[in-house]
Design an enzyme around this catalytic site. Structure first.
Site, PDB file in Angstrom:
ATOM      1  N   SER A 157      44.292  11.570  86.534  1.00  0.00           N
ATOM      2  CA  SER A 157      42.995  10.997  86.160  1.00  0.00           C
ATOM      3  C   SER A 157      42.807   9.663  86.875  1.00  0.00           C
ATOM      4  CB  SER A 157      42.929  10.783  84.637  1.00  0.00           C
ATOM      5  OG  SER A 157      43.824   9.749  84.234  1.00  0.00           O
TER       6      SER A 157
ATOM      7  N   ASN B 118      56.862   9.199  80.796  1.00  0.00           N
ATOM      8  CA  ASN B 118      58.066   9.914  81.225  1.00  0.00           C
ATOM      9  C   ASN B 118      58.411   9.498  82.647  1.00  0.00           C
ATOM     10  OD1 ASN B 118      55.492  11.817  81.534  1.00  0.00           O
ATOM     11  ND2 ASN B 118      56.841  12.191  83.279  1.00  0.00           N
TER      12      ASN B 118
ATOM     13  N   HIS C 159      43.725  14.699  73.386  1.00  0.00           N
ATOM     14  CA  HIS C 159      42.588  13.907  73.852  1.00  0.00           C
ATOM     15  C   HIS C 159      41.473  14.003  72.815  1.00  0.00           C
ATOM     16  CE1 HIS C 159      44.072  13.087  77.956  1.00  0.00           C
ATOM     17  NE2 HIS C 159      44.676  14.242  77.798  1.00  0.00           N
TER      18      HIS C 159
ATOM     19  N   ARG D 165      38.230  12.320  77.848  1.00  0.00           N
ATOM     20  CA  ARG D 165      37.688  12.345  79.211  1.00  0.00           C
ATOM     21  C   ARG D 165      37.765  13.771  79.739  1.00  0.00           C
ATOM     22  NH1 ARG D 165      42.315   8.874  81.101  1.00  0.00           N
ATOM     23  NH2 ARG D 165      40.823   7.577  82.245  1.00  0.00           N
ATOM     24  N   THR D 166      36.955  14.048  80.744  1.00  0.00           N
ATOM     25  CA  THR D 166      37.028  15.316  81.469  1.00  0.00           C
ATOM     26  C   THR D 166      37.947  15.120  82.662  1.00  0.00           C
ATOM     27  OG1 THR D 166      34.797  15.995  80.808  1.00  0.00           O
ATOM     28  CG2 THR D 166      35.714  17.023  82.781  1.00  0.00           C
ATOM     29  N   HIS D 167      38.878  16.048  82.855  1.00  0.00           N
ATOM     30  CA  HIS D 167      39.804  15.974  83.986  1.00  0.00           C
ATOM     31  C   HIS D 167      39.335  16.877  85.121  1.00  0.00           C
ATOM     32  CE1 HIS D 167      42.366  14.344  80.805  1.00  0.00           C
ATOM     33  NE2 HIS D 167      43.089  13.792  81.763  1.00  0.00           N
TER      34      HIS D 167
ATOM     35  N   GLU E  86      53.686  17.286  89.001  1.00  0.00           N
ATOM     36  CA  GLU E  86      54.104  17.140  90.392  1.00  0.00           C
ATOM     37  C   GLU E  86      55.533  17.679  90.577  1.00  0.00           C
ATOM     38  OE1 GLU E  86      51.245  14.451  88.812  1.00  0.00           O
ATOM     39  OE2 GLU E  86      53.389  14.529  88.355  1.00  0.00           O
TER      40      GLU E  86
END
Length: 264
Positions: free
Chosen positions: A204, A227, A63, A84-86, A185
């Site tokens: 996100s 993926n 990132h 970006r901040t997650h 997940e």
């Protein structure tokens, strides 16, 4: 007294007006999308995000940490957030949506959110770009505070999706499911997401979209399937492979993004 998130966004926008008095559109480039930054238009200015009030260095490999101001082929001024901040970074929701609120305070009317994600549709091979038509927020969080009722009937603009289809009619549409992360997940969670109506899973975008709609921004969401989601194939998930899938798709993503933004 702690500075409010909106005051902090105004401070960030005031700082960024040294680069450009205002902007028309903002883009957040997620995993795999950074290659498109160089093709969005003529570079007007650039600054490290960490030097802008309220922003920090990116915490994740792959990132970027730059903010670029570019003039698009359509003559519009675009702010490009290459990082970006997650939510999983544990800093809270406000830092996650700070870029969105800053873009709105700076004058943006449209927001393009991109991400890398896992795909549930076996027809969407790694490298497939999917337009986000809706989302399911499974983070258990929201950027909204108090009795702030925001209509999300059209969280992702149909007008902008139709415009994207004029650029590439083959783009499929899907529902994005945001999990908290940072763990990927489980197969059971992916099956649950599918039962709920999800087509894509990631970490996100949904929270940013909620903040964008609160600010009145029109949102276009683009997901890169990096993926097959867990349990959809025999392969195990690996962040390095996710980054490689984005790199492999880079030339197509750059071309698609530049044409879409020029058409906005």
């Amino acid at each position: 007294m702690t500075e409010s998130p909106f005051d902090l966004a105004e401070a960030a926008a005031a700082h960024l007006r040294n680069l450009s008095p205002t902007i028309d559109v903002a883009l957040v480039l997620g995993s795999g999308w950074s290659a498109g930054a160089d093709q969005l238009g003529e570079l007007v200015a650039e600054t490290p995000l960490e030097e802008v009030p309220g922003f920090a260095k990116p915490a994740v490999a792959g990132h970027g940490g730059q903010l670029r101001v570019v003039r698009t082929a359509g003559g519009r001024t675009a702010a490009v957030f290459t990082g970006r901040t997650h939510f999983y970074e544990g800093r809270g929701v406000a830092p996650v949506v700070h870029g969105v609120r800053t873009a709105a305070a700076w004058g943006a009317k449209q927001l393009v959110l991109t991400n890398g994600c896992g795909g549930l549709n076996p027809e969407w091979a790694p490298g497939t770009v999917v337009l986000i038509k809706d989302h399911i927020n499974l983070t258990g969080a929201t950027p909204l505070v108090g009795a702030t009722f925001v209509d999300l009937s059209e969280a992702y603009s149909k007008r902008l999706r139709d415009l994207a289809h004029t650029v590439d009619a083959s783009l499929p549409e899907g529902v994005y499911v945001q999990f908290h992360g940072p763990q990927y997940e489980t197969p059971a969670e992916v099956r649950m997401a599918g039962i709920l109506g999800g087509d894509l899973v990631g970490m996100s975008t949904a929270l940013e979209t909620i903040a964008a709609r609160e600010a009145g921004l029109e949102v276009l969401g683009l997901s890169l399937v990096t993926n097959a989601a867990a349990g959809m194939s025999e392969d195990h998930l690996d962040h390095a492979e996710v980054l490689q899938a984005g790199k492999d798709a880079g030339p197509r993503l750059a071309s698609l993004l530049s044409v879409v933004v020029a058409a906005l």
